[in-house]
Design an enzyme around this catalytic site. Structure first.
Site, mmCIF file in Angstrom:
data_model
loop_
_atom_site.group_PDB
_atom_site.id
_atom_site.type_symbol
_atom_site.label_atom_id
_atom_site.label_comp_id
_atom_site.label_asym_id
_atom_site.label_seq_id
_atom_site.Cartn_x
_atom_site.Cartn_y
_atom_site.Cartn_z
ATOM 1 C CG ASP A 90 64.303 19.973 45.593
ATOM 2 O OD1 ASP A 90 65.451 19.693 45.994
ATOM 3 O OD2 ASP A 90 63.986 19.943 44.390
ATOM 4 C CG ASP A 279 59.325 25.492 43.193
ATOM 5 O OD1 ASP A 279 60.017 24.868 42.372
ATOM 6 O OD2 ASP A 279 58.498 24.928 43.947
ATOM 7 C CB CYS A 317 56.050 44.323 31.736
ATOM 8 S SG CYS A 317 57.400 43.534 32.647
ATOM 9 C CB CYS A 319 61.054 43.608 33.343
ATOM 10 S SG CYS A 319 60.780 43.045 31.646
ATOM 11 C CB CYS A 322 58.789 45.411 29.023
ATOM 12 S SG CYS A 322 58.169 43.716 29.003
ATOM 13 C CG HIS A 348 59.026 39.434 30.135
ATOM 14 N ND1 HIS A 348 58.413 40.624 30.450
ATOM 15 C CD2 HIS A 348 58.022 38.567 29.801
ATOM 16 C CE1 HIS A 348 57.099 40.512 30.304
ATOM 17 N NE2 HIS A 348 56.837 39.266 29.912
#
Length: 379
Positions: A90, A279, A317, A319, A322, A348
């Site tokens: 940024d 973002d 999920c 991931c 999970c 997560h």
């Protein structure tokens, strides 16, 4: 290298392929925020594991510590932090104004036509940012995508103040572009990867100024477009209205990046409203409140009802959190302020948003995004 190809559209939702020197980005995409050259609670190896395609570093913070020259010495941010995918920086403009206003020396944040005088939030030392200096700092950091320097007008600015700030930022954008072109020529001569500049559209919730700023940034003709100031306290209605009125002023043939947007429901709506990149620090902060993003709505893992629950965090999920951890254990970790729990919930939440972008892309490619949007439920 910065090349982009629009691969498909479904009404206003778009799927791009963006090629950079450090890898290819497929949109829609959520970018984890690595403010100080690290994503909170998550390692670069974890980012690769979860499929992150690009991360964000902060110009202001890396300029102050360790210093952009130090980052450059270690062959830019990619090597410095051992993250070798694309990086976006940024402009630092928001931090110059927001952090200065939270310290005892806020009256010494002084805006001139040349740039901004400010003091470090760390030790009060004096600094001066010009558009040219900010381009040089981002060149030293070595990001693939960089931002033009801008003045972040307060959300409650009067129309006259907002106009003056907008016009000054437009002049700074022109100066940013000229310095960016010079820096890229130098980088090419030294066989260093080129950078892509995004101009920033601003100006709070005034319809006329938003349209005027969008038109100016379009005609500035930078490789991409950033949109700022639609996630810092405005109502949802104002945000939708502003995006809708800018729609016809922004070029359809370039990627669009909406700053500071990071809830599942926001991503779903902004993708529908022609935004490609996002973002936010939210996914790695909300663990403090025990919040986890979920398929059927957000989950407060601190809730007493999860004390004896052996269910996974989110059954839909995939991931690692999970797959491997139950709610009762995650609740225990967060209640005890254990770093492992902070890391697991952050992982997560980031994975959830990254996967949401991937699934949205599939829907756009299949011309089913409206169904995907309507079927998405979050409380």
């Amino acid at each position: 290298m910065f090349q982009y190809t629009l691969q498909n559209t479904d009404w206003f939702a778009r799927a791009w392929e963006i090629k950079t020197a450090h890898g290819t980005i497929q949109t829609p995409i959520f970018m984890p925020v690595g403010t100080k050259a690290t994503v909170k609670w998550v390692s670069p190896e974890n980012l690769d594991e979860m499929g992150a395609q690009i991360i964000l570093n902060n110009t202001y913070h890396l300029y102050l510590r360790p210093g952009d020259e130090v980052v450059k010495h270690f062959w830019w941010a990619h090597n410095f932090q051992n993250y070798h995918g694309p990086i976006l920086t940024d402009s630092g403009g928001f931090q110059v104004f927001s952090l200065g206003q939270t310290r005892q020396w806020d009256s010494l944040v002084k805006i001139t036509e040349d740039g901004v005088h400010f003091r470090s939030f760390i030790d009060g030392s004096k600094h001066f940012f010009t558009p040219e200096r900010v381009m040089d700092i981002q060149s030293n950091i070595g990001a693939d995508i960089i931002m033009a320097f801008d003045e972040c007008a307060p959300g409650k600015s009067t129309h006259s103040y907002a106009r003056a700030a907008m016009e000054r930022t437009h002049r700074w954008a022109e100066r940013s572009k000229q310095q960016w072109l010079k820096n890229n020529e130098l980088r090419k001569s030294e066989w260093i990867h080129e950078q892509a500049l995004f101009g920033i559209v601003q100006w709070v919730i005034f319809d006329d100024l938003r349209k005027e700023s969008a038109k100016f940034i379009r005609e500035l003709d930078t490789p991409g477009i950033s949109i700022w100031g639609l996630s810092v306290g405005e109502s949802k209605e104002d945000m939708y209205r502003i995006l809708d009125i800018m729609k016809e002023e922004l070029p359809k043939e370039k990627p669009r990046y909406l700053m500071w947007v990071g809830t599942p429901e926001d991503l779903i709506e902004w993708i529908y409203r022609w935004v490609d990149m996002f973002d936010c620090v939210l996914p790695t902060r909300v663990w403090r409140h025990g919040k986890a993003f979920g398929t059927f709505g957000s989950i407060n893992i601190k809730n007493e009802k999860f004390k004896l629950s052996d269910e996974k965090l989110d059954s839909h999920c995939v991931c690692k959190v999970c797959k491997n951890y139950s709610r009762w254990y995650l609740r225990h970790l967060i209640k005890e302020d254990e770093m492992h729990g902070m890391s697991l919930l952050s992982h997560h939440n980031l994975q959830f948003l990254i996967d949401l972008g991937k699934n949205a892309r599939i829907a756009i490619q299949n011309w089913t995004y409206n169904d995907f949007r309507n079927d998405f439920r979050v409380t």
